[in-house]
Design a protein around this motif. Structure first.
Motif, PDB file in Angstrom:
ATOM      1  N   LYS A  87       0.840  -1.205   0.000  1.00  0.00           N
ATOM      2  CA  LYS A  87       0.000   0.000   0.000  1.00  0.00           C
ATOM      3  C   LYS A  87       0.878   1.260   0.000  1.00  0.00           C
ATOM      4  O   LYS A  87       0.603   2.218  -0.710  1.00  0.00           O
ATOM      5  CB  LYS A  87      -0.923  -0.008   1.211  1.00  0.00           C
ATOM      6  CG  LYS A  87      -1.927   1.112   1.226  1.00  0.00           C
ATOM      7  CD  LYS A  87      -2.866   0.998   2.425  1.00  0.00           C
ATOM      8  CE  LYS A  87      -3.830   2.156   2.459  1.00  0.00           C
ATOM      9  NZ  LYS A  87      -4.718   2.103   3.615  1.00  0.00           N
ATOM     10  N   GLY A  88       1.941   1.233   0.795  1.00  0.00           N
ATOM     11  CA  GLY A  88       2.857   2.365   0.832  1.00  0.00           C
ATOM     12  C   GLY A  88       3.549   2.590  -0.506  1.00  0.00           C
ATOM     13  O   GLY A  88       3.679   3.725  -0.968  1.00  0.00           O
ATOM     14  N   MET A  89       3.987   1.517  -1.157  1.00  0.00           N
ATOM     15  CA  MET A  89       4.644   1.647  -2.458  1.00  0.00           C
ATOM     16  C   MET A  89       3.678   2.172  -3.508  1.00  0.00           C
ATOM     17  O   MET A  89       4.044   2.997  -4.347  1.00  0.00           O
ATOM     18  CB  MET A  89       5.238   0.306  -2.890  1.00  0.00           C
ATOM     19  CG  MET A  89       6.078   0.396  -4.143  1.00  0.00           C
ATOM     20  SD  MET A  89       7.391   1.652  -4.118  1.00  0.00           S
ATOM     21  CE  MET A  89       8.488   0.970  -2.925  1.00  0.00           C
ATOM     22  N   GLU A  90       2.420   1.726  -3.447  1.00  0.00           N
ATOM     23  CA  GLU A  90       1.410   2.238  -4.378  1.00  0.00           C
ATOM     24  C   GLU A  90       1.208   3.739  -4.189  1.00  0.00           C
ATOM     25  O   GLU A  90       1.066   4.485  -5.163  1.00  0.00           O
ATOM     26  CB  GLU A  90       0.088   1.486  -4.199  1.00  0.00           C
ATOM     27  CG  GLU A  90       0.138   0.067  -4.710  1.00  0.00           C
ATOM     28  CD  GLU A  90      -1.077  -0.768  -4.325  1.00  0.00           C
ATOM     29  OE1 GLU A  90      -1.929  -0.296  -3.523  1.00  0.00           O
ATOM     30  OE2 GLU A  90      -1.163  -1.902  -4.823  1.00  0.00           O
ATOM     31  N   ALA A  91       1.202   4.192  -2.934  1.00  0.00           N
ATOM     32  CA  ALA A  91       1.053   5.630  -2.658  1.00  0.00           C
ATOM     33  C   ALA A  91       2.245   6.409  -3.211  1.00  0.00           C
ATOM     34  O   ALA A  91       2.078   7.486  -3.795  1.00  0.00           O
ATOM     35  CB  ALA A  91       0.900   5.857  -1.152  1.00  0.00           C
ATOM     36  N   TRP A  92       3.451   5.862  -3.035  1.00  0.00           N
ATOM     37  CA  TRP A  92       4.648   6.523  -3.582  1.00  0.00           C
ATOM     38  C   TRP A  92       4.569   6.603  -5.110  1.00  0.00           C
ATOM     39  O   TRP A  92       4.881   7.642  -5.703  1.00  0.00           O
ATOM     40  CB  TRP A  92       5.914   5.783  -3.165  1.00  0.00           C
ATOM     41  CG  TRP A  92       6.448   6.255  -1.868  1.00  0.00           C
ATOM     42  CD1 TRP A  92       6.269   5.678  -0.643  1.00  0.00           C
ATOM     43  CD2 TRP A  92       7.249   7.411  -1.635  1.00  0.00           C
ATOM     44  NE1 TRP A  92       6.904   6.413   0.323  1.00  0.00           N
ATOM     45  CE2 TRP A  92       7.514   7.482  -0.255  1.00  0.00           C
ATOM     46  CE3 TRP A  92       7.755   8.403  -2.464  1.00  0.00           C
ATOM     47  CZ2 TRP A  92       8.268   8.490   0.310  1.00  0.00           C
ATOM     48  CZ3 TRP A  92       8.527   9.418  -1.897  1.00  0.00           C
ATOM     49  CH2 TRP A  92       8.762   9.450  -0.522  1.00  0.00           C
ATOM     50  N   MET A  93       4.177   5.522  -5.758  1.00  0.00           N
ATOM     51  CA  MET A  93       4.099   5.515  -7.220  1.00  0.00           C
ATOM     52  C   MET A  93       3.049   6.512  -7.708  1.00  0.00           C
ATOM     53  O   MET A  93       3.257   7.196  -8.711  1.00  0.00           O
ATOM     54  CB  MET A  93       3.822   4.101  -7.737  1.00  0.00           C
ATOM     55  CG  MET A  93       4.936   3.106  -7.422  1.00  0.00           C
ATOM     56  SD  MET A  93       6.609   3.662  -7.859  1.00  0.00           S
ATOM     57  CE  MET A  93       6.494   3.762  -9.624  1.00  0.00           C
ATOM     58  N   HIS A  94       1.930   6.608  -6.991  1.00  0.00           N
ATOM     59  CA  HIS A  94       0.897   7.590  -7.342  1.00  0.00           C
ATOM     60  C   HIS A  94       1.464   9.010  -7.236  1.00  0.00           C
ATOM     61  O   HIS A  94       1.273   9.831  -8.133  1.00  0.00           O
ATOM     62  CB  HIS A  94      -0.329   7.412  -6.438  1.00  0.00           C
ATOM     63  CG  HIS A  94      -1.384   8.443  -6.681  1.00  0.00           C
ATOM     64  ND1 HIS A  94      -2.216   8.415  -7.774  1.00  0.00           N
ATOM     65  CD2 HIS A  94      -1.722   9.545  -5.973  1.00  0.00           C
ATOM     66  CE1 HIS A  94      -3.015   9.459  -7.739  1.00  0.00           C
ATOM     67  NE2 HIS A  94      -2.745  10.162  -6.651  1.00  0.00           N
ATOM     68  N   TRP A  95       2.171   9.294  -6.130  1.00  0.00           N
ATOM     69  CA  TRP A  95       2.751  10.619  -5.945  1.00  0.00           C
ATOM     70  C   TRP A  95       3.780  10.914  -7.044  1.00  0.00           C
ATOM     71  O   TRP A  95       3.783  11.997  -7.622  1.00  0.00           O
ATOM     72  CB  TRP A  95       3.406  10.739  -4.560  1.00  0.00           C
ATOM     73  CG  TRP A  95       4.012  12.084  -4.343  1.00  0.00           C
ATOM     74  CD1 TRP A  95       3.376  13.214  -3.926  1.00  0.00           C
ATOM     75  CD2 TRP A  95       5.375  12.461  -4.570  1.00  0.00           C
ATOM     76  NE1 TRP A  95       4.264  14.274  -3.869  1.00  0.00           N
ATOM     77  CE2 TRP A  95       5.500  13.831  -4.267  1.00  0.00           C
ATOM     78  CE3 TRP A  95       6.513  11.772  -4.997  1.00  0.00           C
ATOM     79  CZ2 TRP A  95       6.700  14.516  -4.384  1.00  0.00           C
ATOM     80  CZ3 TRP A  95       7.707  12.459  -5.110  1.00  0.00           C
ATOM     81  CH2 TRP A  95       7.788  13.821  -4.803  1.00  0.00           C
TER      82      TRP A  95
END
Length: 113
Positions: A29-37
């Motif tokens: 979930k954290g990596m997905e948030a980073w990729m979105h940002w």
């Protein structure tokens, strides 16, 4: 455009606790948030950066291991410090960690280069 070094900061003990308590699901979930940002700011990201490991300080007395609160870095470009800071709103992935902050340092041009 100016360039800015971004330091992702946190108390070392808090960061270590967070990493020890993370699960594969929270990491995903954290990596997905980073990729979105990163996708949302791709036009401003010069270097997406990476997590940073242990620190070794070297001075006139030699070298030694030290701790600091730097967990990672990025390099971004923006018209001003204020414009760079706007990329790091309260919903930035790093700021979801308790006690985390971001430091934004202008990279000054080298004369004659």
């Amino acid at each position: 455009m100016k360039k800015f070094m971004i330091f992702y900061m946190a108390d070392p003990a808090a960061f270590e606790t967070m990493m020890q308590n993370s699960t594969p699901e929270t990491r995903k979930k954290g990596m997905e948030a980073w990729m979105h940002w990163m996708t949302a700011h791709k036009g401003s990201i010069v270097d997406g950066g990476a997590p940073l490991g242990k620190t070794r300080r070297v001075d006139a007395n030699g070298a030694k291991d030290v701790k600091n609160g730097i967990g990672g870095y990025s390099v971004v470009q923006a018209d001003s410090h204020e414009a760079a800071a706007k990329m790091f709103s309260k919903d930035h992935p790093h700021l979801q960690m308790p006690g985390a902050w971001v430091e934004i340092v202008e990279i000054m041009p080298m004369p004659g280069m």
